[in-house]
Design a protein around this motif. Sequence first.
Motif, short mmCIF file in Angstrom:
data_model
loop_
_atom_site.label_atom_id
_atom_site.label_comp_id
_atom_site.label_asym_id
_atom_site.label_seq_id
_atom_site.Cartn_x
_atom_site.Cartn_y
_atom_site.Cartn_z
N GLN A 105 -3.58 18.23 -50.50
CA GLN A 105 -4.66 17.60 -51.08
C GLN A 105 -5.30 16.73 -50.35
O GLN A 105 -6.61 16.52 -50.18
CB GLN A 105 -4.10 16.93 -52.31
N HIS A 107 -9.40 16.64 -48.74
CA HIS A 107 -10.35 15.54 -48.78
C HIS A 107 -10.66 14.88 -47.57
O HIS A 107 -11.90 14.66 -47.19
CB HIS A 107 -9.67 14.48 -49.63
N THR A 138 -12.80 17.41 -45.75
CA THR A 138 -14.38 17.16 -46.37
C THR A 138 -15.02 16.45 -46.01
O THR A 138 -16.31 16.17 -45.52
CB THR A 138 -14.08 17.31 -48.01
N ASP A 179 -15.29 21.57 -51.70
CA ASP A 179 -15.29 20.44 -52.68
C ASP A 179 -16.50 20.61 -53.61
O ASP A 179 -16.24 20.12 -54.71
CB ASP A 179 -15.56 19.38 -51.63
N ASN A 203 -16.04 11.03 -52.18
CA ASN A 203 -14.55 11.45 -51.80
C ASN A 203 -13.59 10.33 -52.00
O ASN A 203 -13.74 8.95 -51.60
CB ASN A 203 -14.74 11.70 -50.16
#
Lengths: 804, 215
Positions: free
Chosen positions: A512, A516, A519, A535, B58
């Motif tokens: 995970q 992130h 991304t 995402d 994010n």
Amino acid sequence: MLVSAHSHSPVGSRSFLERGLLLLVVLMLLEGTVLPLGAASSPDTSAPNGAGGLDHRDDHRGIGHDNMTFQKKPFPVLGINYGHIRLPFEIALWVLLASLMKLGFHLIPRLSGIVPESCLLIVVGLLVGGFIKLAGEDVPPVLDSNLFFLILLPPIILDAGYFLPIRPFTENIGTILIFAVIGTLWNAFFIGGVLYAVCQIEGVHLSQVELLPCLLFGSIISAVDPVAVLAVFEEIHINELLHILVFGESLLNDAVTVVLYHLFEEYAGAGEVTLMDAFLGVISFLIVSIGGVAVGTIYGFLAAFTSRFTSHTRVIEPLFVFVYSYMAYLSAEMFHLSGIMALIACGAVMRPYVEANISHKSHTTIKYFLKMWSSVSETLIFIFLGVATVAGPHAWNWTFVSVTIILCLVSRVIGVVSLTFIINKFRIIKLTNKDQFIIAYGGLRGAIAFSLGYLLDNDHFPMRTMFLTAIITEIFFTVFVQGMTIKPLVDLLAVKKKQEAKRSINEEIHTQFLDHLLTGIEDICGHYGHHHWKDKLNRFNKKYIKKCLIAGERYKEPQLIAFYHKMEFKQAIELVESGGGVKVPAALPLQVSMQNIQPKKQPPAATERALPQFTKSREEEIRKILRSNLQKTRQRLRSYNRHTLVADPYEDGWGEYVLKKQRMIELEKKMTQMSNYLTVPAAPSDSPTMRRARLASDPNAFYNIKTPSDSVPTIHVELASPQSPDSVNLVDEVPKKGAMGQGLSQRNAADMKEDRERMMMPPSAGKGEKVEDDGGETKNPGLQRCLSDPGPSNEDEEDEPFLP
Amino acid sequence: MGALQSLPDDPEYKYFARKTGFSFEQIGILHKRFKQLSHNEDKLRRDDFNTIPDLASNPLRSQIIEAFFDKRNFLKNCEGSVQEIGFEEFLVVMSHFRPPALNMTEEQREIVRRDKLRFLFNMHDTDNDGTITLEEYRHVVEELLSRSGSLGKETAKGIADAAMLEVASISMGHMEPDEFYEGITFEHFLKILKDLEIETRMTIRFLNLDPTLCK
């Protein structure tokens, strides 16, 4: 998916005699099934065997025969009417035969290691077909295209689609599509073209075979078959990447096959294909593939939406999954779209939402039904292939057949190598030569090719029988030769095998985290790469779609938490189930406790610890599962009591107390080594939530709250001693000692859900590792309570949603 | 470098290429992006990252930004963080995400893996003491789950504790009750993540970068 059991454990222990007897029974049944099948398939009963005569007897025995004056006959006490039940009986016999064959193979362990099941099944089919022919009957046309495409194929595809590993599939989707579309096109045209050229050579006597039929043949035979791939790859345990590449290709090339097949079939009569037709073909391909996926997705969403409301009718939940998927397939087939792609899309789309909504039992049901159906289907398909081979009709032509086989291999190799060369420019994880070899070698043909050939109209295609013979030979070649040799080749080339996924929580966290992170980096670079889109899709999914399709509050749950809960669940069940088991776990002595990792300078104050807000239903679930498992444990242990203990105290009245006393003493002795139940380290026991939980779980419980000795939670993880089942037995004898209280294990059960985060299970330790609470004297009452738990009421079906 | 230079500055780029392994093309593209983010200045500051809209959603935003300013990621044997970075540091941090070359030996792969895992380790180890303590790990998981609302805090703690316990079990095996597991050292970190194939997963494609496509 073949559910070939890879646990050959009981075989070794069975005696040779038993095995031989079972084989004999299987063979006899085989004989017994063949004859009625053969007899029943032909309308005229001129066969010498008994089954054939049944029909005649039927006529003579019937009451009220036409054209006869009513004569009083003795009342027929016994009669036979085979024609009445003929069709279902035959079907059942075939299915029974298939299942018995599967059973039989695993009795011969060495054989199933060398020869893949598919080969053996084809051989069985050949034998059965042979027997039927020997008996003088017509072999039934079992691999009828309708039967194949509408009944036999969908379960296998649905099983594959529902359990498709989404992550590797989407990560490699580009590669898979290129292999599926361009690879199949290349194969079809290359094989068709070269075959045509060969047929034109003088001296081959095949000049009547024109270009278009050749191309049609090429398109039929070029498609990699998912059934065959699954059957063979399932047994070689190859690494995930290769598996998904070959398998994904076999699924997605259906669209290409459908379009090419219909295109060439349509125009083979006309004798030419113009550019316009080719252009229309391309458009058709887009419609077929995208349309198929769209149909599947729509049905998938419908199924997910329906499952949202099934909380009161849990029993028919699996039915929705199956029916919606089947309807997706049929709808797609109706519009000449790609049914396979529709089915895959439907299964893959509905799965995350449906699993969040349905109960645990429904999930198990779906899984096992799918596996069962797909397994039986697969077996039947291979047997029928064998039977159909015997049935013929055949038109053997050495040139045609051998050229076909050689061309298939050659074109596959050329296709894979050149495509990989191009693809590797765009891939991060490049495909090595070994990978390419396996991909090329794993391109097996199967029953789909045969069925498509069978569908050809004999009038338009006079060389149909020759085609069929060539197709069957090619199938045999790939399944037998390539199927048998791929396993030793994989070992020889040291191709990476499938890693046993022991998903650790650390890996999940970092997966995970990486998602992130990547991304974020892509955003910083200004690059809209696939992490970025993934995402975005995830966020869209969470925000809108999950809200619609998932019942209750579950949709908010992020993946990491869901994973963690699932792991806990699994370990909880494992732990409890193996707690009562006889097997002695060979676990490593592992002693790491929370104390070791908690920083010493921060003893968390009791008041600071806020308990999490888990939903009540989740708590209920865990509690129910624990209880039912504890209940089972207790019942299992009772049976040990009855049969394994020498003196049964319930029958021995006056000695009861003496025995119990004795056992208590033994029990005390064993306490230090024993750890039999789930516990959670001591929690602030007087918190209101704790009390509430305890009240909720058992209103009759007496509270004997033991405050923890130290404020730092401790877990000792130890081996379960071999005596533990007995010890537990002993304790079971002891009636509820009221004063000792029931607090601990009930509290443990409550703790389980309340302080879930403090329950640590060493994930990679062996089975039977037990978690033990601190404090010696509290274990005894805990055990008692644990075992004297009345258990759940029977009518209270476990109806909470299954955790994904 | 005050003026906008659209042509690659050859000697500098050569130096960068040698140091980071990027091609001239990629360096050029990244340079353009750097200038875009820093509004044509030499140095990039933390606030400049806030101009990227997609980054706002994010959950790891602050940690990622911090990683760019962490000295450990671009200088050897240095600690602490800086307030602003130049293009060279930007490139060095980016180079951690390069995909491994096709024909690498096992040792080279190992080096690449260590490098990337070191980057991850530095992201977790915020106090630069060489170990990831329980608190730091908890913080990591909390950040990860920070968008999940009320479920977050306690479950995050539980998950972090479970993960920590797992690392301890794998790395240490047997511990006495009074021993204390200080934290995850780099070696332990390598051990638990060795199955993840970091060298291929922790990569982004640096082809086809066109900063003009996005904001």
